[in-house]
Design a protein around this motif. Structure first.
Motif, PDB file in Angstrom:
ATOM      1  N   ASP A 738       0.818  -1.207   0.000  1.00  0.00           N
ATOM      2  CA  ASP A 738       0.000   0.000   0.000  1.00  0.00           C
ATOM      3  C   ASP A 738       0.854   1.261   0.000  1.00  0.00           C
ATOM      4  N   GLY A 739       2.136   1.119  -0.334  1.00  0.00           N
ATOM      5  CA  GLY A 739       3.065   2.248  -0.335  1.00  0.00           C
ATOM      6  C   GLY A 739       4.292   1.937   0.488  1.00  0.00           C
ATOM      7  N   ASN A 740       5.473   2.164  -0.059  1.00  0.00           N
ATOM      8  CA  ASN A 740       6.706   1.822   0.639  1.00  0.00           C
ATOM      9  C   ASN A 740       7.135   2.931   1.594  1.00  0.00           C
ATOM     10  N   PHE A 741       7.916   2.534   2.599  1.00  0.00           N
ATOM     11  CA  PHE A 741       8.453   3.472   3.586  1.00  0.00           C
ATOM     12  C   PHE A 741       9.968   3.509   3.434  1.00  0.00           C
ATOM     13  N   ARG A 742      10.508   4.697   3.279  1.00  0.00           N
ATOM     14  CA  ARG A 742      11.934   4.856   3.049  1.00  0.00           C
ATOM     15  C   ARG A 742      12.503   5.923   3.984  1.00  0.00           C
ATOM     16  N   VAL A 743      13.796   5.814   4.244  1.00  0.00           N
ATOM     17  CA  VAL A 743      14.450   6.880   4.998  1.00  0.00           C
ATOM     18  C   VAL A 743      14.278   8.171   4.210  1.00  0.00           C
ATOM     19  N   PRO A 744      14.238   9.319   4.875  1.00  0.00           N
ATOM     20  CA  PRO A 744      14.008  10.581   4.154  1.00  0.00           C
ATOM     21  C   PRO A 744      15.225  11.005   3.334  1.00  0.00           C
TER      22      PRO A 744
END
Length: 809
Positions: A738-744
């Motif tokens: 549902d959408g990836n999470f990445r370091v900023p």
């Protein structure tokens, strides 16, 4: 020996083949023919009828659910209420539950109330049968859900609304014989059949949020109109094909055609509803290919993605499944609706096979994952059902997205439906619960009366009274909790060996043959015959497959079908995470009639890991998982450490742990006053759980929900001015459908000045964005009442923080 091995190999092959072949002769026993008076289900069904259903109707009235129908009917003027396009389903579900309750215990006032609200719903239906109030009411505020016209968006929930409408109407018709609501459902179903399917001018796509498949099959069974079955089959076959060019969606269960699926993914409730509908279609059309696909998907669910409580769906994001063996406890989502969907699906798999392994799963969900979703008082509900809590979880009377309360009301009322089934003249006893059932077989009518204190005691008497003395089989389920494994695979195992079930007929001990997990007693039955069985009710310790990382070094406790937990209120120091139990220690059980409405509790010796590393001997008390959070918010855990290595001492307070965590709803410039900030609630970053890696979402964390790219923030507010000069940030980074999470991309730190303005700190070290470690930033000391992280997310990616420490060196 070779002959024995050959025989066992052939038997295994036969069992494998039989598991892939549907039966056509197993029939449901209507719940109206099963009358419970037991110590567990009967009180809960009564509370559902007298408290849960009236409470849910009151919330529907208070939150404008019925007003929306009245507005669509032109009976009132005003604005459409609610935040979701599927709010119509809330009253549908409660009407369904009320209909079941009405069939079991007639109530004239309830009957009249149903007539009145059904009249309002019927008046809201458009002439051609269409019925979704936010569309009829032209609620542009919700146009993100439905667009600008009917059927525009696949996830508009219009067909989901129709599914619950049909299910509710069928239940009302079967309970009362009245066609007032059924006619509304038929008119709506006819419109669906005209609108969707093959052919020019029709819409070619699946349902979006499955349930209409199950509903259309029910309507087909009631009316005999094959168009409804054909329509249900169309939605099943269209899944994952993207015929109209829409993008495939794992979330919507629209990623692959069902016939090629072999892993359960995506939204958990949608999955359970979809596969229940597929099972209905496969059974009604004798489609072996779809059934074999279901078997593959079920094997994946039961062997790699099933929580010990019977819950499914590990992630809050997307309300769905993670990868194989992702069964985190603290962040387990296990939506109440998903547990109910799991029961629906497994019940249908049983009907198609006659195999007890499916009953084992739905029994586990019934006693644990479903019933934890409602308070003992019947008027408070869990949306998600974690297996571990620091006390931040609590039931609520209602939700903005109120799918679970209504679902509980309709499901609890129908629980007697899952106890028995027939196969020609044979009778299946799937669940053991005190009560009487009148069961119609092909050639006979048989009364069965169970006398038992299940699930607290294992002795069961079954008095058999056929109308005509005749030969048939009574198939008594062998519960998996009496064997070596909780479910029929290697996901979980008991630490001890199972024990035999003793069984007599008319006082004579027998050893009946076993088939598909049932003891099969075939004889000429007559009035006055009695079966007595003794189910072993030892306290069992459960270990998980080593691939389940969060359960390593831990055990769960189970007695009969009931899974237990530790709740802080009952433990030394009111804490649970610092406790551990040795695998070999004895555990006692006690029935406490005035505690939590009457339950068996467990107790024994435990140990507490102190802050200084010392070990203290203590005792523990465990309660049924379904009853936790009925005495206020508290710590809780299902999986209990077996050594100090896996226990967590109560941590010392820190600057961060005492801070209040918030998000600021708009970007604040350095020269803007703090009073202009609009705070949003945040949590999970100062709970002092140490991450193992950036993808470790086993404990609470913060993520920027529905933020993909752009600027985001997270702030600490301190109780008093505090001198600080260092922060350590552990960034979230993991994949999700549902959408990836990445370091900023980048970030900076600000502090709150004395005149309530945000000012960047004077950094003395770089702002790093590394994965799998704390990113530490030293800065010139400041005395402040607040710190704020401002981050720029990667393009089209979301992000989050696992833990954020604040230091003063």
């Amino acid at each position: 020996m070779k002959r024995l091995l050959l025989f066992l190999g052939m038997l295994s092959l036969v069992m494998t083949l039989s598991a892939q072949t549907m039966r056509q002769d197993i029939r449901e026993v209507p719940f109206t023919q099963v009358h419970l008076n037991d110590v567990f289900w009967s009180p809960r069904i009564k509370i559902n009828r007298t408290v849960s259903i009236p409470s849910a109707f009151k919330e529907c009235e208070k939150n404008g659910r019925f007003d929306n129908f009245a507005l669509a009917a032109g009976l009132i003027k005003g604005e459409h209420k609610g935040d979701f396009s599927f709010d119509d389903t809330d009253p549908y579900k409660v009407i369904e539950g009320a209909s079941y309750a009405l069939a079991a215990t007639y109530d004239a006032a309830l009957d009249h109330y149903l007539d009145s609200v059904i009249a309002i719903i019927a008046a809201a239906q458009e002439k051609d049968g269409y019925l979704t109030t936010c569309v009829t009411n032209r609620c542009t505020r919700l146009s993100g859900w439905w667009g600008t016209h009917r059927w525009e968006k696949i996830n508009s929930h219009e067909l989901y609304n129709s599914g619950h409408l049909i299910e509710s109407a069928v239940a009302h018709y079967q309970a009362t014989g009245k066609r007032s609501f059924l006619n509304v459902a038929i008119k709506n179903a006819d419109l669906i059949c005209k609108t969707f399917g093959e052919g020019e001018g029709k819409i070619h796509r699946p349902s979006g949020h499955p349930i209409v498949e199950m509903a259309l099959c029910k309507l087909y069974k009631v009316t005999g109109k094959k168009d409804y079955l054909d329509m249900a089959r169309y939605f099943v076959e269209e899944t994952g094909r993207c015929t109209d060019g829409h993008k495939p969606s794992i979330y919507s269960q629209d990623h692959q055609p069902i016939l090629v699926q072999d892993e359960i993914v995506g939204h958990a409730v949608r999955a359970g509803y979809l596969y229940s509908g597929v099972a209905d279609v496969a059974a009604l059309t004798s489609d072996e290919a779809y059934f074999k696909a279901l078997c593959r998907i079920w094997d994946n669910m039961a062997s790699k993605k099933l929580f010990i409580t019977g819950g499914i769906g590990s992630r809050a994001q997307g309300e769905g499944f993670g990868p194989n063996y992702e069964l985190f406890n603290h962040t387990a989502y296990c939506e109440t609706c998903a547990s109910i969907a799991n029961v629906y699906w497994n019940y249908r798999m049983f009907l198609a096979t006659g195999e007890s392994k499916y009953v084992d799963v739905y029994e586990r969900a019934l006693y644990n994952g479903v019933m934890s979703g409602v308070s003992l008082s019947g008027d408070r509900f869990f949306y998600d059902n974690p297996l571990e809590s620091m006390g931040q979880h609590s039931r609520a009377r209602w939700f903005g997205c109120a799918c679970c309360p209504g679902n509980v009301t309709r499901f609890v009322a129908s629980i007697p439906h899952y106890i028995y089934a027939t196969r020609q003249n044979d009778i299946y006893v799937n669940l053991y619960a005190q009560g009487q059932a009148d069961i119609q077989t092909i050639n006979n009518k048989v009364s069965l009366t169970q006398t038992t204190q299940m699930p607290w005691e294992g002795n069961v008497k079954i008095d058999v009274s056929p109308k005509n003395s005749s030969t048939f089989a009574i198939r008594l389920r062998i519960p998996s909790w009496t064997l070596d494994r909780p479910v029929c695979n290697n996901l979980y195992a008991f630490t001890d060996k199972g024990k035999n079930i003793s069984i007599t007929v008319n006082g004579q001990t027998i050893t009946p043959p076993c088939e598909d997990g049932y003891m099969v007693i075939t004889r000429k039955w007559k009035k006055g015959d009695r079966i007595e069985l003794s189910l072993p009710m030892d306290v069992r310790k459960v270990v998980a497959n080593d691939n389940v990382e969060d359960d390593r070094g831990k055990i769960a406790l189970q007695r009969g079908p009931v899974v237990y937990c530790l709740e802080g209120l009952d433990q030394d120091g009111k804490t649970v995470f610092d406790k551990y139990i040795l695998k070999g220690d004895d555990i006692q059980c006690h029935y406490e009639p005035s505690f939590l409405n009457g339950v068996v509790t467990l107790s024994g010796s435990a140990y507490s890991l102190c802050k200084d590393g010392n070990i203290k001997s203590v005792s523990f008390k465990a309660i049924p998982y379904s009853t936790w959070n009925n005495r206020g918010n508290d710590q809780m855990e299902v999986w209990i450490p077996v050594s100090a290595q896996y226990a967590s001492p109560v941590p010392e307070t820190t600057i961060a742990s005492e801070a209040r965590c918030v998000t600021l709803r708009r970007a604040i410039q350095n020269d803007a006053p703090e009073s202009a900030d609009q705070e949003g609630w945040a949590s999970g970053v100062n709970d002092q759980w140490e991450p193992k890696r950036s993808s470790d979402v086993s404990k609470p964390y913060h993520y920027w929900w529905l933020k993909f790219g752009g600027e985001v923030n997270l702030a600490y507010k301190f109780k008093k001015p505090t001198e600080v000069n260092n922060v350590q940030v552990y960034w979230l980074d993991y994949d999700h459908y549902d959408g990836n999470f990445r370091v900023p991309q980048i970030w900076r730190l600000s502090y709150l000045t004395e005149d309530n303005r945000w000012m960047d700190v004077e950094a003395l070290s770089p702002y790093t964005v590394d994965k799998d470690r704390y990113n530490s930033v030293d800065f010139k000391p400041v005395t402040t009442k607040g710190l704020k992280i401002t981050a720029i997310l990667q393009d089209k990616q979301s992000g989050g923080v696992l833990e954020w420490k604040v230091n003063r060196y």
